[in-house]
Design an enzyme around this catalytic site. Structure first.
Site, mmCIF file in Angstrom:
data_model
loop_
_atom_site.group_PDB
_atom_site.id
_atom_site.type_symbol
_atom_site.label_atom_id
_atom_site.label_comp_id
_atom_site.label_asym_id
_atom_site.label_seq_id
_atom_site.Cartn_x
_atom_site.Cartn_y
_atom_site.Cartn_z
ATOM 1 N N THR A 90 -59.260 29.200 -19.176
ATOM 2 C CA THR A 90 -59.567 30.401 -18.402
ATOM 3 C C THR A 90 -58.606 30.617 -17.240
ATOM 4 O O THR A 90 -58.690 31.641 -16.559
ATOM 5 C CB THR A 90 -61.015 30.337 -17.859
ATOM 6 O OG1 THR A 90 -61.224 29.071 -17.218
ATOM 7 C CG2 THR A 90 -62.030 30.510 -18.972
ATOM 8 N N SER A 91 -57.707 29.673 -17.008
ATOM 9 C CA SER A 91 -56.670 29.882 -16.006
ATOM 10 C C SER A 91 -55.547 28.890 -16.252
ATOM 11 O O SER A 91 -55.763 27.814 -16.820
ATOM 12 C CB SER A 91 -57.208 29.712 -14.584
ATOM 13 O OG SER A 91 -56.233 30.118 -13.634
ATOM 14 N N SER A 92 -54.358 29.263 -15.803
ATOM 15 C CA SER A 92 -53.202 28.392 -16.014
ATOM 16 C C SER A 92 -52.093 28.775 -15.056
ATOM 17 O O SER A 92 -52.144 29.816 -14.395
ATOM 18 C CB SER A 92 -52.693 28.513 -17.452
ATOM 19 O OG SER A 92 -52.136 29.801 -17.666
#
Length: 376
Positions: A90-92
């Protein structure tokens, strides 16, 4: 950590010598924005702790690859080595080469004001600030922790852009010259067009496709542009802490049930998670198909699911002719066959290079030769 030589080397690998983004990449301490991250292993997602192994931290941070920082709702900053999250990323911290690619497609010039959609780790925001100055950069993310952590790390790096926690597809603060998105959308949010002046430009990818859309705002409130002859895929925008849970019961049915229609396949099984262009064309015909690809020895299985109850499963053993099972209101594998037949007939798919017209409400109309499509 002596990060400066590593950042210079990274800049040398991901930018042209004359690129205006070369110096910002060289001046940005990427490791500071990703002290911990997730690495996918045979046992699932495993936590990587940068300060515990500084050499591995530096090697990862200054490589041209994406570092996943959050899986489901569990950020690496809050995890323990025993955690094995099972959700979707969900994030990077997007791979730097792709950050540069999207910034270049946005055609940002010195003096522009920019909205960075998808703050994530804050690394891309820092690169923007390094070139333009903090006062010209706004960054937005749906996740409170992401904007908080990014803000702290940006401050430590000497930047103080305007950070917003909120839904990037909703109302936006102010007017900016450029919008560049490190997440995907479909269609273009109307609020993005409202936030651009006539002549302002946006660069984004379209959900579940490899299509990069660039478009310039027109005086009628819409925009004109094209699908670039290039490829990129990003996580889609979300409205909560995680994406909606996948229907595991539906996946199991698709994996094991006999189809309402069972036929030999016309073409070999494809891994549509990797075959970006074919998947993108299929997405134009039937948006939001969920894809799975499984390999067990010499057996390859492709599964497609849709929320309307449609499903397909193709199984190919040792290079033989695949057998396809299909059920539900639509025949998803037949649609895929249409895409592959078009490719064979025309020698290419029409997506990349298509002209794009975006209506004020965000609807995208594509045209290339005799082919056209609408994205709503």
């Amino acid at each position: 950590m002596d990060w400066t030589p590593r950042a210079y080397d990274l800049a040398d690998r991901v930018t042209r010598p004359d690129s205006p983004w070369r110096a910002p990449i060289a001046a940005t301490p990427r490791h500071a924005f990703v002290p911990r991250w997730w690495r996918y292993t045979a046992d699932g997602w495993a936590l990587q702790d940068g300060p515990a192994d500084e050499e591995a931290w530096a090697a990862a941070a200054y490589s041209d690859r994406t570092l996943v920082t959050q899986v489901g709702s569990l950020h690496a900053d809050h995890a323990t080595p025993a955690d094995r999250p099972t959700g979707r990323p969900t994030s990077s911290s997007t791979l730097p080469g792709l950050v540069v690619q999207m910034l270049e497609y946005a055609a940002i010039t010195d003096g522009d004001t920019v909205l960075d959609v998808g703050t994530g780790s804050g690394y891309g925001t820092a690169v923007l600030c390094s070139r333009l100055g903090s006062g010209r950069v706004t960054s937005i993310d749906i996740d409170t922790y992401l904007t908080k952590a990014a803000g702290e790390r940006l401050t430590e790096a000497g930047h103080q852009p305007y950070l917003v926690t909120g839904d990037a597809t909703g109302p936006l603060p102010g007017v900016v010259d450029r919008i560049v998105a490190m997440v995907s959308v479909r269609p273009v949010p109307a609020s993005w067009l409202e936030a651009l002046p006539t002549g302002g430009r946006l660069a984004t990818t379209l959900t579940n496709t490899s299509m990069i859309l660039t478009a310039t705002k027109t005086d009628d409130g819409g925009a004109v542009g094209r699908i670039e002859r290039d490829w990129a895929m990003f996580m889609t925008t979300r409205t909560g802490a995680d994406y909606p849970a996948r229907d595991q019961a539906a996946l199991e049915r698709a994996r094991t049930a006999d189809g309402e229609v069972v036929t030999p396949a016309r073409y070999p099984v494809l891994d549509l998670l990797e075959t970006w262009e074919v998947r993108s064309m299929l997405e134009m015909m039937a948006p939001d198909i969920e894809h799975h690809h499984e390999v067990d020895g010499d057996t390859r299985t492709a599964i497609m699911l849709h929320a309307d109850g449609s499903w397909a499963r193709a199984v190919q053993v040792a290079g033989g002719q695949p057998i396809v099972h299909q059920g539900g209101p639509r025949r998803l594998w037949d649609l895929l066959d249409e895409v592959r037949a078009y490719w064979l007939q025309h020698g290419q798919l029409p997506l990349h290079g298509a002209l794009a017209r975006v209506s004020p409400d965000g609807t995208i109309r594509l045209r290339r030769g005799q082919w056209s499509a609408s994205i709503t």
